[in-house]
Scaffold this active site. Structure first.
Site, PDB file in Angstrom:
ATOM      1  N   LYS A  25       0.836  -1.213   0.000  1.00 45.06           N
ATOM      2  CA  LYS A  25       0.000   0.000   0.000  1.00 45.06           C
ATOM      3  C   LYS A  25       0.863   1.252   0.000  1.00 45.06           C
ATOM      4  O   LYS A  25       0.430   2.321  -0.406  1.00 45.06           O
ATOM      5  CB  LYS A  25      -0.902   0.006   1.230  1.00 45.06           C
ATOM      6  CG  LYS A  25      -2.081  -0.935   1.127  1.00 45.06           C
ATOM      7  CD  LYS A  25      -2.960  -0.738   2.330  1.00 45.06           C
ATOM      8  CE  LYS A  25      -4.243  -1.511   2.222  1.00 45.06           C
ATOM      9  NZ  LYS A  25      -5.039  -1.349   3.434  1.00 45.06           N
ATOM     10  N   GLU A  26       2.077   1.120   0.531  1.00 44.06           N
ATOM     11  CA  GLU A  26       2.994   2.253   0.572  1.00 44.06           C
ATOM     12  C   GLU A  26       4.260   1.840  -0.176  1.00 44.06           C
ATOM     13  O   GLU A  26       5.189   1.305   0.428  1.00 44.06           O
ATOM     14  CB  GLU A  26       3.307   2.619   2.027  1.00 44.06           C
ATOM     15  CG  GLU A  26       2.050   2.896   2.824  1.00 44.06           C
ATOM     16  CD  GLU A  26       2.287   3.305   4.274  1.00 44.06           C
ATOM     17  OE1 GLU A  26       1.551   4.175   4.744  1.00 44.06           O
ATOM     18  OE2 GLU A  26       3.187   2.776   4.931  1.00 44.06           O
TER      19      GLU A  26
ATOM     20  N   ASP B  45       6.548  -1.189   9.971  1.00 45.27           N
ATOM     21  CA  ASP B  45       5.556  -2.056  10.600  1.00 45.27           C
ATOM     22  C   ASP B  45       5.114  -3.171   9.658  1.00 45.27           C
ATOM     23  O   ASP B  45       4.386  -4.066  10.066  1.00 45.27           O
ATOM     24  CB  ASP B  45       4.334  -1.231  11.034  1.00 45.27           C
ATOM     25  CG  ASP B  45       4.412  -0.857  12.501  1.00 45.27           C
ATOM     26  OD1 ASP B  45       5.327  -1.349  13.186  1.00 45.27           O
ATOM     27  OD2 ASP B  45       3.556  -0.078  12.964  1.00 45.27           O
TER      28      ASP B  45
ATOM     29  N   ASP C 148      -2.353  10.961  16.768  1.00 48.35           N
ATOM     30  CA  ASP C 148      -1.727  12.278  16.632  1.00 48.35           C
ATOM     31  C   ASP C 148      -2.514  13.335  17.400  1.00 48.35           C
ATOM     32  O   ASP C 148      -1.982  14.022  18.275  1.00 48.35           O
ATOM     33  CB  ASP C 148      -1.580  12.658  15.151  1.00 48.35           C
ATOM     34  CG  ASP C 148      -2.837  12.424  14.329  1.00 48.35           C
ATOM     35  OD1 ASP C 148      -3.803  11.847  14.849  1.00 48.35           O
ATOM     36  OD2 ASP C 148      -2.859  12.834  13.154  1.00 48.35           O
TER      37      ASP C 148
END
Ligand SMILES: O=c1ccn([C@@H]2O[C@H](COP(=O)(O)OP(=O)(O)O[C@H]3O[C@H](CO)[C@@H](O)[C@H](O)[C@H]3O)[C@@H](O)[C@H]2O)c(=O)[nH]1
Ligand SMILES: [Mn+2]
Length: 756
Positions: free
Chosen positions: A108-109, A138, A445
């Site tokens: 996905k990245e 991760d 965050d």
């Protein structure tokens, strides 16, 4: 406080904002009073139910408005002068900086994006020996490690090249795809371009194959590193800690003899039976690993999809951090999330101008903005208790004032670093609660910034005209609303905790700051008024039930003024004007919309983008926020738990093309589209029936407001009607969604006509 390094100015129009806020508050109170009056005079159950629904909706909208207004009371813009930084602070006294980059899934990245971000940060205009970049993986993937090894090699030519030629675009992909290289010697430019292309081919090759083939493994240390991923029980959710130092500042120089920054790959230990706390957990691991390796006093957190767009950024942040007068309790300096590749009118409101620019500017004049997960320079000390009372970590090496004297590759340091990334390390410690990034919300965050500010830390919002960072946006509707759903679940986590900003926040930070933080946790709650206003007036209209004040045209009021002399003031006000509450509605609706669009314009956006943004607000109310509620309830009941569903950053060419054309992408069926589509069908139906009724019975007076709401719904949703019936491309709305929604719409209307 103004100094050589920074100045500030107030955003124009603040006094007007305050006056407007006062008038609008009075109008809201009048509306609530009106609902109570209607409720008191209600004689039927239907009327009680409709009035109560409207009352609940309007109270929620009023709270939303109050929280939005809290950002408009003291907005401040700040300017920095990084060119003065070296005049004020000696280069050798520049503080060291640890940069954290998070990635979680090589599919996905794409690793190529991760290394572009990494290279853009490694190439900061800052003494390299003072910088350490830590990449958290991760996804536990050898593909990412391989890409980073390649990046480490390429950095040795890329960094000196950027420095010598004073390049502004230090993200290689951006640099090579732009044509801003006229003044660079062609030969050197070509040489580097070839090196980049070769690297890209290798990385993409490896990702396509899904493994690093032996051909690319050139030495024994590399073989050993990749072997760690190749045990039988290894998976992304079950593996030991892997830490690889890919570049060591003390040992490696570029071709000009300048030291390189440190580059460290960290994939924390994973175990299926342990909670990993998603990104917050990853960042806490990095905080500890970096503590034992370099322990820089400044920490920058960065998502892998946000590259640096300005090499001066660290100096800009330091303009505040190094100035003790800027903010005595400064905990972090936040740069806004800005994006590249948005389509012209930003069809999905992906810019989130309010969240990332307008609101932080509004908090700037108070204790400072919230943390948005990326582009934020922290003082390491802020993670260890409030400014006045330090919470000590378990071991000496983790203290923010601990000085690391050994090189990062020393065996004892590496061993301790591995220990710090163990998945059981945090058991019986204060990590995630009093130390580090905070657990307990999917929006770690927002929650971390909030908790730090409750502890007494202040922050600064730095919004230079050249964006400091640029990131990827979701380019399909399902991704956009999926992301907003994750955020909404995270906000519900906070809303229903003892840390609700209205209760906890207002007590710790003051009323206005508490309201600012409350703004975000109210997002999911907005789905209640949005759903009510998308269905109730329309269904009522279909059944000939009129639930709003009658229209009072202005000319009629003028006519009545003449009567004023004859019949006296009281008579005029209460008897002659058809319904003064109607004017109140007009003021409330147009006032809110006009103010909102003005804010957008003030912050450099366009009316078209604003229009799309308000549409997305309604869409999210009917999809993301609604489903967030449902999933959150499931979570409470223990039926399911929500993970951090990483947004996909993969670019599909056909999809990108439709996105660039500004078309809304549906493509595959999703349950999240159903309430939205159902609402659209009902709105269209109500509009048609309303017009027919208006023409046949000619009682516009009574049905005007409902007709207006239905037409607003229809006008607003035009691109979605197009996707339903007019488009033929692959992004159109699936037939399945349309059929399910038609069934829902007829059931709703049928059911209602039975009751009403
Ligand atoms: O278990 C996880 C999940 C995610 N990430 C990283 O978190 C970042 C943000 O994830 P993304 O899928 O891009 O989410 P967004 O919704 O785009 O991120 C926004 O919202 C998040 C909170 O939901 C914040 O953490 C981000 O900083 C903020 O940009 C990425 O770098 C991921 O690699 C991890 O490291 N571990
Ligand atoms: Mn992201």
């Amino acid at each position: 406080m103004e100094t050589l390094l920074h100045t500030y100015n107030h955003v124009p129009g603040t006094s007007f904002n305050r006056i407007f806020a006062f008038i609008y508050t009075c109008a809201i109170l009048a509306l609530i009073y009106h609902h109570f009056l209607t409720l008191r005079h209600s004689t039927t159950i239907i009327s009680v139910v409709t009035t109560t629904s409207l009352l609940i909706s309007d109270v929620i909208l009023a709270v939303a408005w109050a929280t939005t207004t809290s950002f408009r009371l003291r907005p401040v813009l700040r300017n920095t002068y990084p060119e003065n930084f070296e005049k004020v602070i000696n280069k050798k006294d520049f503080p060291a900086m640890d940069i954290f980059i998070c990635t979680a899934d090589p599919y996905k990245e794409p690793p190529m994006n991760v290394i572009n971000t990494t290279l853009s940060l490694l190439a900061y205009d800052y003494p390299p020996e003072k910088m350490s970049v830590y990449v958290s993986d991760d996804g536990g993937s050898e593909l990412t490690l391989f890409a980073l090894m390649e990046a480490a090699k390429f950095a040795k030519i890329w960094l000196p090249f950027c420095r010598e030629n004073n390049i502004l675009d230090r993200c290689p992909e951006v640099y090579f795809s732009s044509n801003r290289h006229e003044c660079i010697e062609l030969e050197i430019h070509e040489e580097i371009k070839v090196a980049y292309k070769n690297m890209k081919t290798r990385v993409e090759n490896v990702v396509e194959r899904g493994e690093v083939c032996p051909y690319y493994i050139t030495n024994e240390p590399q073989r050993q590193a990749f072997n760690k991923y190749r045990t039988t029980e290894f998976s992304r959710t079950n593996h030991p800690t892997i830490i690889q130092v890919l570049m060591e500042s003390a040992k490696e120089n570029d071709k000009n003899g300048q030291p390189m920054p440190n580059l460290v790959y960290v994939s924390r230990e994973k175990n299926k039976n342990t909670l990993h706390n998603f990104k917050a957990g990853a960042l806490n691991s990095l905080l500890r690993v970096s503590s034992v390796m370099t322990n820089a006093p400044i920490v920058l957190t960065q998502d892998c999809d946000m590259y640096s767009n300005d090499p001066q950024t660290p100096k800009r942040a330091l303009c505040f951090i190094s100035d003790p007068l800027a903010r005595p309790k400064l905990g972090y300096v936040q740069f806004p999330q800005r994006y590249h590749g948005l389509n012209k009118d930003d069809i999905y409101g992906g810019e989130f101008l309010r969240l990332f620019v307008v609101n932080p500017v509004g908090m700037s004049g108070l204790q400072g903005p919230h943390y948005v997960g990326t582009g934020c320079f922290f003082l390491r000390r802020a993670f260890f208790g409030g400014p006045l009372l330090m919470v000590p970590p378990e071991i000496q090496e983790l203290r923010p004032d601990h000085v690391v004297e050994k090189p990062i590759t020393t065996e004892s340091i590496i061993k301790l670093a591995h220990h710090m990334a163990r998945c059981d390390y945090e058991n019986n410690t204060k990590w995630g609660f009093q130390l580090g990034f905070r657990y307990g919300s999917l929006v770690e965050d927002y929650f971390t910034g909030y908790k730090l500010q409750c502890e007494g830390w202040e922050s600064i919002f730095c919004h230079p005209s050249r964006s400091a960072f640029l990131g990827d946006v979701p380019i399909s509707l399902v991704d956009a609303i999926g992301q907003a759903k994750r955020w909404a679940i995270g906000h519900l986590d906070v809303f229903f905790s003892k840390y609700n900003p209205l209760v906890f926040g207002t007590r710790r930070m003051g009323f206005v700051m508490g309201l600012c933080y409350a703004h975000n946790v109210f997002w999911p709650i907005w789905s209640i008024p949005i759903i009510i206003y998308s269905f109730l007036p329309q269904i009522a209209l279909l059944n000939g039930l009129y639930i709003f004040p009658k229209v009072s045209f202005f000319f009629k009021t003028l006519y009545d003024i003449k009567l004023l002399y004859i019949s006296g003031f009281i008579n005029f006000f209460w008897l002659k004007v058809t319904d003064p509450w109607f004017s109140l509605y007009v003021f409330l609706i147009f006032g809110a919309y006009a103010k909102d669009s003005y804010d957008f314009k003030l912050f450099g956006s366009t009316y078209k983008r604003w229009w799309n943004d308000q549409r997305m607000w309604l869409i999210r109310g009917l999809s993301s926020y609604l489903f967030a509620f449902v999933e959150y309830t499931f979570k409470l009941l223990g039926i399911a738990t929500q993970g951090f569903n990483v947004t996909s950053k993969v670019q599909d060419d056909e999809l990108s093309k439709r996105y660039d054309q500004g078309l809304m992408e549906f493509g595959v069926h999703s349950l999240m589209f159903v309430p939205l589509t159902t609402a659209l069908i009902i709105n269209l139906f109500a509009l048609v029936i309303g017009i027919i009724r208006m023409l046949t019975v000619w009682n516009l007076e009574k049905l005007f407001v409902q007709l207006f709401i239905a037409s607003f719904g229809v006008l607003n949703s035009w691109p979605i009607y197009e996707a339903m019936v007019m488009r033929r491309d692959r992004g159109r709305m699936p037939i399945k969604t349309i059929i399910i929604s038609l069934c829902c719409a007829s059931t709703l209307c049928g059911g209602a006509s039975f009751v009403l």
